[in-house]
Write an enzyme that holds these catalytic residues in place. Structure first.
Site, PDB file in Angstrom:
ATOM      1  N   CYS A 166      14.884  -9.267  -0.592  1.00  0.00           N
ATOM      2  CA  CYS A 166      14.752  -8.808   0.890  1.00  0.00           C
ATOM      3  C   CYS A 166      14.241 -10.239   1.502  1.00  0.00           C
ATOM      4  O   CYS A 166      14.545 -10.241   2.778  1.00  0.00           O
ATOM      5  CB  CYS A 166      14.214  -7.785   1.585  1.00  0.00           C
ATOM      6  N   GLU A 212       5.345   1.306 -10.468  1.00  0.00           N
ATOM      7  CA  GLU A 212       5.178   1.330  -9.141  1.00  0.00           C
ATOM      8  C   GLU A 212       3.651   1.464  -8.721  1.00  0.00           C
ATOM      9  O   GLU A 212       3.036   2.061  -9.197  1.00  0.00           O
ATOM     10  CB  GLU A 212       6.069   2.589  -8.663  1.00  0.00           C
TER      11      GLU A 212
END
Length: 415
Positions: free
Chosen positions: A369, A298
Site C-alpha cells: 500500500c 501473522e
C-alpha cells in the site's frame, strides 16, 4: 535563497505530482510542496510550513489557471486548512489515477533505479466509484468529546457531520452526533452482511519505559464483536477490531491478480507473510490443493487465531503467530516454491527481504500500500540479481494519494 515564508501567499506555476498528495512548484530556488493543486495550474498558495530548509509546504487557496481535470470537491470540508483525510477530491477520477501512476513510476525511478514505464500501465479502477467505499473509518475526538478527522499534518481535529467516503452506517455513523468525553477515538466498521460495530479507543494512563505511551485500549461499545466478510464462497469471521481491507472489492481483485502472477501449482509449498486473518492464505491454499502446503505468518495474536478458525477445514494451510523479520524467516521449516507478502505501509525492510531471497522461491509476490517502501524493497531484490517481472496498481483508496500495488519478482537466470 529566500527564507521565512511562513504565512506568505505565493503565486506559483504547478509542476508534477509528488508522493503524499502534493504537487511540486518552485519559488526563488526553493521547492514548494503544494496541496489542493493540479499539474499545469497557476495558483496562489498560502505557505503553511517553513522550517528554513530546501522546501516549504503550501495550500493552493486561489486557482488562477485551472486544469481541465479540476472538479468541485464533493465534500465541503475537503479544502485548505480543513479535513486532511483526502488529497485529490479536486481532481476527476481519471486524473487521480493518472497522478498516482506518475507517482509510482517516480518512486521506482528514484528509490529502485528502475524505469517501470513499460511494466506499469494505468492505475486500475475498482468497482463502486469514488465515494461510499470505506467500510472502516477511525474518527478522532477533540477536547470537547466531538468526533471528527485530523487536519493535514496537524493534531487539530475538524468536526465532521459525515464522511462521504464511508459506506452507509460508517460514513454517517450515529457516533458523529454524540459526545465521547472519555475516548481518544471512535471507529465505525461494517461487514459484508451490513452489521456495524462501533469501537472506542481509550488512553491507558500508565507509561512504558522511556516515557512511551502504551497503545490505546479498544472497547466494543455497540454492534457485534465478530464481523463477517466474504472472499469468493468463503466466509471469514474476524474480531471487530481486527484488520480487513477497507475497500469492499480490493481483496477479490488483488487475490486474483496475485494468483495469476505467482502461478502456484498443485502440490506447491507457499509462504504467506503478514497473513492477517488468512484471506490470501486461503486463495493460495485453493491453488495448491491438498497435496500442497501453505504457511502463513501473522504478528497479531488475535488475527492468527481468527485465521486458524477460518482455515480449520484446510488441513494443508496454517497461519502461525509471529513477528515477521529476518530471524523468523530463517527459522521457518519450509522450502517455499512461492513467497507472498503483504506488509503494512513500512514495508518488509532490507534484512527481511534479504532473508526471503535466500529461500530462492521461483516467484515472490509483493502486495503493497506504499509505492515508496515497495520500490525500496524491490531494489534489494534487484541488487541480489532478481528481476521485476510485473507491476500493477489498483485504486483501492479513491480521493486519497494511497494506491495498492502488486509486484512480481523472479530470480535471475543463471549464466
Amino acid at each position: 535563497m529566500a527564507e521565512g515564508l511562513l504565512g506568505e501567499v505565493l503565486e506559483l506555476d504547478v509542476g508534477t505530482p509528488g508522493h503524499g498528495g502534493i504537487c511540486v512548484a518552485r519559488h526563488d530556488g526553493r521547492v514548494v510542496f503544494v496541496r489542493h493543486a493540479l499539474p499545469g495550474e497557476r495558483v496562489r498558495a498560502h505557505v503553511t510550513e517553513d522550517a528554513g530548509g530546501s522546501f516549504v509546504r503550501a495550500d493552493a487557496v486561489d486557482v488562477l489557471m485551472p486544469s481541465p481535470s479540476r472538479v468541485a470537491p464533493p465534500c465541503p470540508i475537503a479544502g485548505p486548512g480543513r479535513c486532511g483525510g483526502c488529497d485529490w477530491q479536486h481532481a476527476s477520477g481519471q486524473a487521480q489515477r493518472e497522478l498516482k501512476a506518475t507517482v509510482v513510476r517516480e518512486q521506482f525511478a528514484r528509490l529502485a533505479g528502475l524505469d517501470v514505464t513499460e511494466l506499469l500501465g494505468e492505475v486500475e479502477a475498482l468497482p463502486g466509484g469514488l465515494l461510499g467505499w470505506r467500510t472502516r473509518v477511525a474518527f478522532a475526538v477533540d477536547r470537547d468529546g466531538r468526533p471528527g478527522l485530523h487536519r493535514h499534518r496537524s493534531h487539530d481535529i475538524e468536526p465532521v457531520p459525515s464522511c462521504p467516503l464511508g459506506v452507509p452506517g460508517v460514513g454517517d455513523s450515529r457516533a458523529l452526533g454524540e459526545r465521547w468525553s472519555e475516548a481518544s477515538g471512535i471507529e465505525a466498521v461494517r461487514d459484508d452482511d451490513g452489521a456495524v460495530a462501533l469501537l472506542a479507543r481509550r488512553a491507558v494512563q500508565r507509561r512504558r519505559g522511556r516515557g512511551r505511551r502504551p497503545p490505546d485500549r479498544v472497547e466494543l461499545v455497540d454492534g457485534p464483536a465478530r464481523l463477517s466478510y466474504r472472499l469468493g464462497t468463503r466466509v471469514f469471521e474476524i474480531d471487530a477490531g481486527g484488520f480487513w481491507q477497507v475497500h469492499p472489492h480490493v481483496l477479490s481483485v488483488i487475490s486474483a491478480a496475485l494468483v495469476n502472477a505467482v502461478a502456484p501449482s498443485p502440490g506447491d509449498s507457499v509462504l504467506d507473510l503478514y497473513a492477517g486473518a488468512g484471506p490470501l492464505t486461503y486463495v493460495l491454499a485453493r491453488a495448491v490443493g491438498p497435496g500442497g502446503h501453505v504457511v502463513g505468518v501473522e504478528a497479531s495474536r488475535q488475527a492468527a487465531a481468527d485465521a486458524a478458525d477460518n482455515l480449520a477445514d484446510l488441513d494443508w494451510a496454517e497461519v502461525r503467530h509471529g513477528r515477521v523479520d529476518a530471524t523468523l524467516v530463517r527459522s521457518l521449516d519450509i522450502a517455499p516454491d512461492v513467497v507472498v507478502l503483504d506488509p503494512p505501509r513500512a514495508g518488509a525492510g532490507r534484512d527481511t527481504m534479504a532473508a526471503l531471497l535466500e529461500l530462492r522461491p521461483r516467484a515472490l509476490g509483493y502486495v503493497s500500500c506504499d509505492p515508496a517502501t515497495l520500490a525500496r524493497d524491490v531494489r534489494v531484490a534487484v541488487d541480489a540479481g532478481w528481476r521485476l517481472e510485473l507491476l500493477r496498481s489498483f485504486d483501492a483508496f479513491p480521493m486519497t494519494h494511497h494506491v495498492e500495488c502488486l509486484a512480481l519478482l523472479e530470480p535471475g537466470r543463471a549464466g
